[in-house]
Design an enzyme around this catalytic site. Structure first.
Site, PDB file in Angstrom:
ATOM      1  N   TRP A 174       0.821  -1.216   0.000  1.00 45.61           N
ATOM      2  CA  TRP A 174       0.000   0.000   0.000  1.00 45.61           C
ATOM      3  C   TRP A 174       0.851   1.261   0.000  1.00 45.61           C
ATOM      4  CZ3 TRP A 174      -3.776  -1.546  -2.249  1.00 45.61           C
ATOM      5  CH2 TRP A 174      -4.504  -2.672  -1.885  1.00 45.61           C
ATOM      6  N   GLN A 202      -2.781 -20.608  -2.172  1.00 45.42           N
ATOM      7  CA  GLN A 202      -2.744 -20.034  -0.822  1.00 45.42           C
ATOM      8  C   GLN A 202      -4.095 -19.824  -0.151  1.00 45.42           C
ATOM      9  OE1 GLN A 202       0.000 -16.452  -0.683  1.00 45.42           O
ATOM     10  NE2 GLN A 202       0.427 -17.562   1.183  1.00 45.42           N
ATOM     11  N   ASN A 259      -1.864 -17.718  -7.564  1.00 44.67           N
ATOM     12  CA  ASN A 259      -1.423 -17.655  -6.173  1.00 44.67           C
ATOM     13  C   ASN A 259      -2.590 -17.842  -5.212  1.00 44.67           C
ATOM     14  OD1 ASN A 259       0.816 -17.193  -4.312  1.00 44.67           O
ATOM     15  ND2 ASN A 259      -0.357 -15.412  -3.690  1.00 44.67           N
ATOM     16  N   HIS A 291     -10.924 -11.527  -3.006  1.00 42.49           N
ATOM     17  CA  HIS A 291     -10.169 -12.492  -3.821  1.00 42.49           C
ATOM     18  C   HIS A 291      -9.668 -13.686  -3.006  1.00 42.49           C
ATOM     19  CE1 HIS A 291      -5.710 -10.948  -3.355  1.00 42.49           C
ATOM     20  NE2 HIS A 291      -6.306 -11.074  -2.197  1.00 42.49           N
ATOM     21  N   ASP A 292      -9.792 -13.604  -1.680  1.00 44.80           N
ATOM     22  CA  ASP A 292      -9.376 -14.729  -0.825  1.00 44.80           C
ATOM     23  C   ASP A 292     -10.440 -15.819  -0.727  1.00 44.80           C
ATOM     24  OD1 ASP A 292      -6.900 -13.614  -0.097  1.00 44.80           O
ATOM     25  OD2 ASP A 292      -7.806 -12.462   1.522  1.00 44.80           O
ATOM     26  N   ASP A 337     -10.429  -6.114  12.246  1.00 42.32           N
ATOM     27  CA  ASP A 337      -9.634  -7.306  11.947  1.00 42.32           C
ATOM     28  C   ASP A 337      -9.629  -8.233  13.150  1.00 42.32           C
ATOM     29  OD1 ASP A 337      -7.842  -9.056  10.526  1.00 42.32           O
ATOM     30  OD2 ASP A 337      -7.037  -7.304   9.491  1.00 42.32           O
ATOM     31  N   LYS A 367      -8.322  -6.261  -1.212  1.00 47.14           N
ATOM     32  CA  LYS A 367      -7.762  -7.607  -1.368  1.00 47.14           C
ATOM     33  C   LYS A 367      -8.383  -8.583  -0.364  1.00 47.14           C
ATOM     34  CE  LYS A 367      -3.279  -7.041  -1.275  1.00 47.14           C
ATOM     35  NZ  LYS A 367      -1.924  -7.567  -1.495  1.00 47.14           N
ATOM     36  N   ASP A 385     -14.245 -11.072  13.871  1.00 47.60           N
ATOM     37  CA  ASP A 385     -14.213 -11.871  12.651  1.00 47.60           C
ATOM     38  C   ASP A 385     -15.448 -11.471  11.857  1.00 47.60           C
ATOM     39  OD1 ASP A 385     -14.704 -13.819  10.714  1.00 47.60           O
ATOM     40  OD2 ASP A 385     -13.987 -15.468  11.939  1.00 47.60           O
ATOM     41  N   PHE A 386     -15.268 -10.750  10.749  1.00 49.26           N
ATOM     42  CA  PHE A 386     -16.436 -10.176  10.077  1.00 49.26           C
ATOM     43  C   PHE A 386     -17.341 -11.217   9.422  1.00 49.26           C
ATOM     44  CE2 PHE A 386     -12.658  -8.826   7.424  1.00 49.26           C
ATOM     45  CZ  PHE A 386     -12.732  -9.844   6.475  1.00 49.26           C
TER      46      PHE A 386
END
EC number: 2.1.1.4
Length: 327
Positions: free
Chosen positions: A146, A288, A284, A237-238, A192, A234, A218-219
């Site tokens: 960032w 991951q 990736n 995309h996880d 977070d 980001k 934990d959302f």
């Protein structure tokens, strides 16, 4: 294939830091002696870095002398404000170990933490944060990203009307700091996991920055407080589409009327023909996480399914793009 490993190795050994600190070009023998390596190995590493344009070499009567390129001074030295050292080390010591099992990931369609580290692949972030050291590496790496990409995505749209912002999965807070710098009338709350928040408070966010606050949780499993804008950088995309829809539905429910959500992701072309970097990021995600990179249309569909409208897409021309949905 070996190009990144050459760069990673030079970073880890401290080549670029030494040459910056020395203030003058050095011989391979001097560099090897200062860094405690073999002379033959160091000479080959330095020459490979010259070939990669990471170093420059000057031939003198005393022999070859090496110095950093401008790119290395900016991005590969630890002391630079735009240093990418931490993300390089994360890729070298963690990501590439998962990539060793790319064939298995393609066959099975799931991440490779179990093979790479002997830990369960069922909880990707439990695996990523398997130790405080690993969590620190990941957070520092994301912060470094960032430092060079944050301004692009936060100015893709005018976010000044949003005063109360939640950065979901905001980690070490680099994007939040960039946000309050760009929009001084706004406040940002980093939401977070508790252990991430603790580290962010202690090591990454200056206590005098009162416009940044924290929310532990934990959302996926805990409530999301009301806000005017939610940033998901980001994050989507996880996860697979079902998890994304679940999260976006919670965000929509919590969002104030007239508010919105900003997605920061690397967007694929609509025919998925590129960009190459985004295609590789998607690979990736395979090794991951549980997710993938998507097209703008795919993110728009997810936002619409959650209830968001007035969807706008801005391609920055850099690593990450921005998608804004309004309630």
């Amino acid at each position: 294939f070996p190009y990144p490993q050459v760069m990673f190795t030079a970073c880890e050994l401290g080549v670029f830091d030494l040459l910056l600190e020395s203030g003058e070009p050095l011989s391979s023998d001097a560099i090897a002696a200062r860094l405690g390596t073999s002379t033959t190995g160091m000479e080959r590493l330095l020459d490979a870095c010259v070939g990669l344009k990471l170093l420059a070499v000057e031939l003198t009567q005393e022999g070859a002398l090496y110095r950093n390129s401008e790119i290395s001074n900016i991005y590969l030295t630890k002391s630079s404000p735009k240093s990418q050292y931490h993300i390089m080390m994360y890729y070298s010591n963690t990501v590439y170990l998962c990539w060793h099992y790319l064939v298995d990931a393609v066959r099975e369609g799931k991440n490779q933490y179990e093979r790479a580290f002997g830990i369960s692949s069922e909880d990707p972030f439990g695996a990523m944060y398997r130790s405080e050291e690993e969590m620190l590496k990941f957070m520092a790496g994301q912060n470094s990203v960032w430092s060079i990409c944050g301004r692009d995505v936060l100015t893709a749209f005018d976010l000044s009307p949003f005063r109360q912002i939640y950065d979901l999965g905001g980690g070490g807070g680099a994007l939040a700091r960039e946000c309050v710098s760009l929009y001084p009338n706004s406040t940002v709350t980093i939401y977070d996991l508790p252990k991430v928040v603790q580290v962010a408070k202690e090591q990454f966010t200056p206590p005098e920055e009162h416009r940044i606050t924290f929310h532990e949780g934990d959302f996926f499993n805990n409530s999301i407080p009301e806000a005017e804008l939610y940033i998901l950088s980001k994050i989507l995309h996880d996860w697979d589409d079902d998890k994304c829809r679940q999260l976006l539905a919670k965000v929509y429910k919590a969002c104030k009327p007239g508010g919105g959500v900003l997605l920061v992701e690397s967007l694929l072309n609509e025919d998925k023909s590129g960009p190459l970097e985004t295609q590789l990021y998607s690979m990736n995600m395979l090794v991951q996480t549980e997710g993938k990179e998507r097209t703008a249309a795919e993110y728009s569909k997810l936002l619409k399914a959650a209830g968001f409208g007035e969807i706008q897409v801005k391609r920055t021309g850099k690593l990450y793009d921005a998608v804004l949905g309004r309630k």
